[in-house]
Scaffold this active site. Sequence first.
Site, PDB file in Angstrom:
ATOM      1  N   GLU A  13      28.642  27.969  30.196  1.00  0.00           N
ATOM      2  CA  GLU A  13      28.849  26.767  30.991  1.00  0.00           C
ATOM      3  C   GLU A  13      27.810  25.713  30.581  1.00  0.00           C
ATOM      4  O   GLU A  13      26.804  26.046  29.935  1.00  0.00           O
ATOM      5  CB  GLU A  13      28.655  27.095  32.465  1.00  0.00           C
ATOM      6  CG  GLU A  13      29.384  28.333  32.890  1.00  0.00           C
ATOM      7  CD  GLU A  13      30.280  28.103  34.077  1.00  0.00           C
ATOM      8  OE1 GLU A  13      30.066  27.118  34.780  1.00  0.00           O
ATOM      9  OE2 GLU A  13      31.183  28.923  34.283  1.00  0.00           O
ATOM     10  N   GLU A  43      37.312  45.621  40.946  1.00  0.00           N
ATOM     11  CA  GLU A  43      37.183  46.088  39.555  1.00  0.00           C
ATOM     12  C   GLU A  43      36.742  44.979  38.609  1.00  0.00           C
ATOM     13  O   GLU A  43      35.969  45.205  37.667  1.00  0.00           O
ATOM     14  CB  GLU A  43      38.533  46.663  39.089  1.00  0.00           C
ATOM     15  CG  GLU A  43      38.541  47.221  37.689  1.00  0.00           C
ATOM     16  CD  GLU A  43      37.568  48.373  37.510  1.00  0.00           C
ATOM     17  OE1 GLU A  43      37.809  49.441  38.076  1.00  0.00           O
ATOM     18  OE2 GLU A  43      36.554  48.200  36.797  1.00  0.00           O
ATOM     19  N   LYS A  76      25.482  42.237  38.047  1.00  0.00           N
ATOM     20  CA  LYS A  76      26.316  43.354  37.582  1.00  0.00           C
ATOM     21  C   LYS A  76      25.513  44.653  37.563  1.00  0.00           C
ATOM     22  O   LYS A  76      26.032  45.729  37.881  1.00  0.00           O
ATOM     23  CB  LYS A  76      26.874  43.026  36.198  1.00  0.00           C
ATOM     24  CG  LYS A  76      27.879  41.879  36.238  1.00  0.00           C
ATOM     25  CD  LYS A  76      28.151  41.350  34.849  1.00  0.00           C
ATOM     26  CE  LYS A  76      29.197  40.241  34.878  1.00  0.00           C
ATOM     27  NZ  LYS A  76      29.297  39.550  33.584  1.00  0.00           N
ATOM     28  N   ASN A  84      40.573  29.941  36.055  1.00  0.00           N
ATOM     29  CA  ASN A  84      40.779  30.776  34.856  1.00  0.00           C
ATOM     30  C   ASN A  84      41.455  32.092  35.192  1.00  0.00           C
ATOM     31  O   ASN A  84      42.457  32.479  34.593  1.00  0.00           O
ATOM     32  CB  ASN A  84      39.427  31.087  34.201  1.00  0.00           C
ATOM     33  CG  ASN A  84      38.838  29.878  33.538  1.00  0.00           C
ATOM     34  OD1 ASN A  84      39.537  29.137  32.869  1.00  0.00           O
ATOM     35  ND2 ASN A  84      37.547  29.657  33.753  1.00  0.00           N
ATOM     36  N   VAL A  85      40.881  32.801  36.153  1.00  0.00           N
ATOM     37  CA  VAL A  85      41.394  34.140  36.480  1.00  0.00           C
ATOM     38  C   VAL A  85      42.653  34.041  37.336  1.00  0.00           C
ATOM     39  O   VAL A  85      43.655  34.725  37.083  1.00  0.00           O
ATOM     40  CB  VAL A  85      40.305  34.983  37.198  1.00  0.00           C
ATOM     41  CG1 VAL A  85      40.818  36.390  37.468  1.00  0.00           C
ATOM     42  CG2 VAL A  85      39.027  35.031  36.368  1.00  0.00           C
ATOM     43  N   ILE A 107      37.313  45.395  31.490  1.00  0.00           N
ATOM     44  CA  ILE A 107      36.945  46.789  31.193  1.00  0.00           C
ATOM     45  C   ILE A 107      36.968  47.602  32.490  1.00  0.00           C
ATOM     46  O   ILE A 107      36.248  47.265  33.427  1.00  0.00           O
ATOM     47  CB  ILE A 107      35.523  46.894  30.581  1.00  0.00           C
ATOM     48  CG1 ILE A 107      35.362  45.937  29.408  1.00  0.00           C
ATOM     49  CG2 ILE A 107      35.217  48.322  30.170  1.00  0.00           C
ATOM     50  CD1 ILE A 107      33.927  45.813  28.904  1.00  0.00           C
ATOM     51  N   LYS A 113      31.277  38.994  41.662  1.00  0.00           N
ATOM     52  CA  LYS A 113      30.080  39.857  41.468  1.00  0.00           C
ATOM     53  C   LYS A 113      28.909  39.384  42.305  1.00  0.00           C
ATOM     54  O   LYS A 113      28.148  40.171  42.838  1.00  0.00           O
ATOM     55  CB  LYS A 113      29.680  39.904  40.001  1.00  0.00           C
ATOM     56  CG  LYS A 113      29.183  38.569  39.482  1.00  0.00           C
ATOM     57  CD  LYS A 113      29.391  38.410  38.017  1.00  0.00           C
ATOM     58  CE  LYS A 113      29.960  37.036  37.795  1.00  0.00           C
ATOM     59  NZ  LYS A 113      30.803  36.840  36.699  1.00  0.00           N
ATOM     60  N   GLY A 161      33.068  27.409  24.768  1.00  0.00           N
ATOM     61  CA  GLY A 161      33.501  27.737  26.132  1.00  0.00           C
ATOM     62  C   GLY A 161      32.988  29.078  26.628  1.00  0.00           C
ATOM     63  O   GLY A 161      33.365  29.537  27.700  1.00  0.00           O
TER      64      GLY A 161
HETATM   65  N1  LIG Z   1      36.325  33.620  34.213  1.00  0.00           N
HETATM   66  C1  LIG Z   1      35.948  34.833  33.875  1.00  0.00           C
HETATM   67  O1  LIG Z   1      35.934  35.189  32.691  1.00  0.00           O
HETATM   68  C2  LIG Z   1      35.549  35.831  34.922  1.00  0.00           C
HETATM   69  C3  LIG Z   1      35.250  37.152  34.542  1.00  0.00           C
HETATM   70  C4  LIG Z   1      34.895  38.087  35.531  1.00  0.00           C
HETATM   71  C5  LIG Z   1      34.839  37.674  36.854  1.00  0.00           C
HETATM   72  N2  LIG Z   1      35.110  36.380  37.168  1.00  0.00           N
HETATM   73  C6  LIG Z   1      35.023  35.992  38.575  1.00  0.00           C
HETATM   74  O2  LIG Z   1      36.301  35.540  39.012  1.00  0.00           O
HETATM   75  C7  LIG Z   1      36.144  34.540  40.010  1.00  0.00           C
HETATM   76  C8  LIG Z   1      36.915  33.314  39.596  1.00  0.00           C
HETATM   77  O3  LIG Z   1      36.414  32.839  38.374  1.00  0.00           O
HETATM   78  P1  LIG Z   1      37.179  31.684  37.544  1.00  0.00           P
HETATM   79  O4  LIG Z   1      36.557  31.699  36.190  1.00  0.00           O
HETATM   80  O5  LIG Z   1      38.642  31.844  37.659  1.00  0.00           O
HETATM   81  O6  LIG Z   1      36.685  30.388  38.336  1.00  0.00           O
HETATM   82  P2  LIG Z   1      37.256  28.899  38.197  1.00  0.00           P
HETATM   83  O7  LIG Z   1      38.031  28.747  36.947  1.00  0.00           O
HETATM   84  O8  LIG Z   1      36.118  27.997  38.450  1.00  0.00           O
HETATM   85  O9  LIG Z   1      38.288  28.784  39.419  1.00  0.00           O
HETATM   86  C9  LIG Z   1      37.881  28.661  40.738  1.00  0.00           C
HETATM   87  C10 LIG Z   1      39.098  28.329  41.588  1.00  0.00           C
HETATM   88  O10 LIG Z   1      38.685  28.247  42.945  1.00  0.00           O
HETATM   89  C11 LIG Z   1      39.148  27.012  43.497  1.00  0.00           C
HETATM   90  N3  LIG Z   1      38.185  26.604  44.501  1.00  0.00           N
HETATM   91  C12 LIG Z   1      36.876  26.323  44.340  1.00  0.00           C
HETATM   92  N4  LIG Z   1      36.309  26.024  45.519  1.00  0.00           N
HETATM   93  C13 LIG Z   1      37.288  26.120  46.433  1.00  0.00           C
HETATM   94  C14 LIG Z   1      37.333  25.927  47.836  1.00  0.00           C
HETATM   95  N5  LIG Z   1      36.255  25.569  48.536  1.00  0.00           N
HETATM   96  N6  LIG Z   1      38.522  26.118  48.464  1.00  0.00           N
HETATM   97  C15 LIG Z   1      39.617  26.468  47.772  1.00  0.00           C
HETATM   98  N7  LIG Z   1      39.632  26.682  46.454  1.00  0.00           N
HETATM   99  C16 LIG Z   1      38.477  26.489  45.799  1.00  0.00           C
HETATM  100  C17 LIG Z   1      39.263  26.045  42.339  1.00  0.00           C
HETATM  101  O11 LIG Z   1      40.192  25.023  42.663  1.00  0.00           O
HETATM  102  P3  LIG Z   1      40.646  23.915  41.570  1.00  0.00           P
HETATM  103  O12 LIG Z   1      41.525  24.651  40.595  1.00  0.00           O
HETATM  104  O13 LIG Z   1      41.381  22.895  42.327  1.00  0.00           O
HETATM  105  O14 LIG Z   1      39.367  23.427  40.959  1.00  0.00           O
HETATM  106  C18 LIG Z   1      39.754  27.007  41.241  1.00  0.00           C
HETATM  107  O15 LIG Z   1      41.157  27.122  41.319  1.00  0.00           O
HETATM  108  C19 LIG Z   1      34.626  34.336  40.157  1.00  0.00           C
HETATM  109  O16 LIG Z   1      34.139  35.157  41.194  1.00  0.00           O
HETATM  110  C20 LIG Z   1      34.088  34.817  38.830  1.00  0.00           C
HETATM  111  O17 LIG Z   1      32.743  35.272  38.896  1.00  0.00           O
HETATM  112  C21 LIG Z   1      35.469  35.449  36.251  1.00  0.00           C
END
Ligand SMILES: NC(=O)c1ccc[n+]([C@@H]2O[C@H](COP(=O)([O-])OP(=O)(O)OC[C@H]3O[C@@H](n4cnc5c(N)ncnc54)[C@H](OP(=O)(O)O)[C@@H]3O)[C@@H](O)[C@H]2O)c1
Length: 429
Positions: free
Chosen positions: A192, A131, A207, A15-16, A138, A107, A189
Site C-alpha cells: 500500500e 480461514e 498473523k 478486493n476479497v 493457504i 486478522k 500493488g
Molecule cells: N486483499 C487481500 O489480499 C487480503 C488477504 C487476506 C485477508 N484480507 C482481509 O480481507 C478483508 C478485506 O480486504 P480487502 O483487500 O478486500 O479490502 P478492500 O479492498 O479495502 O475492501 C474493503 C471494502 O469494505 C468497504 N467498506 C469500508 N468501510 C466500510 C464501512 N464503514 N461500511 C461499509 N463498507 C465499508 C469498502 O467499500 P467501497 O468498495 O465502497 O470502498 C470495500 O468494499 C480485510 O480484513 C483484509 O485484512 C485481505
Amino acid sequence: MSERTLSVGLLGCGNVGAALVRLLAAHEGDIAQRTGCRLAITRVAVRDPSRERDLPLDRAVFTDDPGSVVDDPAVDIVCELIGGLKPARSLILRAFAAGKPVVTANKELLANDGRSLFDAADAGGVDLYFEAAVGGGIPLIRPLKESLTGERIARVLGIVNGTTNYILTRMAEDGSAYDDALAEAQRLGYAEADATADVDGFDAAAKCAILASIAFNARVVASEVFREGIAGVTSQDIADATKLGYVVKLLAIAELEDDAITARVHPAMIPTSHPLAAVRDAYNAVFVEGPSIGQLMFYGRGAGGEPTAVAVAGDLVTVARHLVQGGRGVGCTCVYERRIRPMDDTRGQYYLNLHVEDRPGVLAEIADRFGSNGVSIERVWQEGFGDEAMLAFVTHRAQEGAFQKTVQELRELSVVRDVASLLRVEGEE
Ligand SMILES: NC(=O)c1ccc[n+]([C@@H]2O[C@H](COP(=O)([O-])OP(=O)(O)OC[C@H]3O[C@@H](n4cnc5c(N)ncnc54)[C@H](OP(=O)(O)O)[C@@H]3O)[C@@H](O)[C@H]2O)c1
C-alpha cells in the site's frame, strides 16, 4: 438438491468481497452439493453503493448501512470483509447477538480481540470462521485447529507477509536497495502507499498471534508478539547472508517450550537449504513442526482477492452445512493459560559483522565481551585490512538478552568502529 437457500449478508465488497461474489456465482453447483442448499448474496454493504462494480449482483442489494445488512431478518450468515477494528468488531458482535454465524478475513480483529469475539459467538450459539485471516488462500487455520488435533505442535515458522518477502527477494536477487524494492512493490500493488503495517511487521505479528494461539491452545494477542520489521535490513546484511549461504526472510515464529510461548516476528538469516529459503516474491509459507508429524509445510499465495476469496468460500460452505444439518464447528481452542516468554529470555543464534581497528589484540578484546556474557562463538573470520577491516561472527545458541548486552558492550569498545550487520539466524537445526 434441496431447494433451500441461505442468504449471505456481505460487509465489504473490495478486493476479497468482489472476488467472493464472482466465485460463489461460478461454483454454485459445487457449493450446493456440499452444503445441501444454495448460497445467495442478498445484501452488500460498501462505503459507496453508487460505484459501478461489474458484478453478477442486482444494484438494489448494495447499501452504505452495514448495520441494516446484519439486522436484516432474511440474512442467515454474515460475511465481514471490511477489515480493521471499526466498525467490523461491533458489526460482528451484533451478528452474534442476533444468532447469526460470521465468516471473516479480519486478522487485525482476531489478533487483538479474538477472546471477546469467541465469547460472543458462544453466547449466540453460532460459528465464527476465519480461514482467510492468515495466509490468504493457504489452508492453515483448519489444519492447525482440526486436522492436527492429534499432534502436540512445538513450533510454527513462517513467511506470512508477501510484501516484505517481495522486497527482500528483490534485494537479494537484483541487488536492489531497500527503498527501490519498496517502491517496486508499491508500483506492482503488493504494498500500500502507507506500507507501515507490512514493513514494520504489524501484519505479520497479527498473523503470528493467531497462529500461536491456535497451535498452542492458548491466547496470544498481537501486542504480545515481539516485532521488528525489515526497514533496518541493509544491502550489507543481504550481501553477507548470500556470501554465507543464507537468505534473509521476515519470519513469524511461534514456539512452545516448558509450557511457555515464544512469539516473535523479525528478519532472520536462514540457510539456502531450508525449504522457506525457496519461498520467493509475494508467496507465503508456513512450516509446522511436531514430534509425530515431523515437519509440514504449507505454501502458496498468501494474499490477493481471488485466493483469499477461496478461503472465505470454504468457510461459508462449512458454516452453511452447520445451519442445514445442525451443530457447530470447533469454537475457541484457547483453553490453556500459558506464559509468554519475554524476548530477552528466548534463545537463538546470531550473526554479527563489526568494523574494527586492524591491530593486534582486537579479536581478544572482542572475544572477551562475548565470553563475559556467556555467548559462545561458533565461527569467526576476518575480512579486509586497514580501514576496511571487519570481523564477522556466528554465535552458538545463546540467550537473546545476553547477546544484546554483548552488542551494547561491543559498541562501546574503542576498537569497534561500528556494527555493520546484525541478524538472527534461524533454521540451522
Ligand atoms: N486483499 C487481500 O489480499 C487480503 C488477504 C487476506 C485477508 N484480507 C482481509 O480481507 C478483508 C478485506 O480486504 P480487502 O483487500 O478486500 O479490502 P478492500 O479492498 O479495502 O475492501 C474493503 C471494502 O469494505 C468497504 N467498506 C469500508 N468501510 C466500510 C464501512 N464503514 N461500511 C461499509 N463498507 C465499508 C469498502 O467499500 P467501497 O468498495 O465502497 O470502498 C470495500 O468494499 C480485510 O480484513 C483484509 O485484512 C485481505
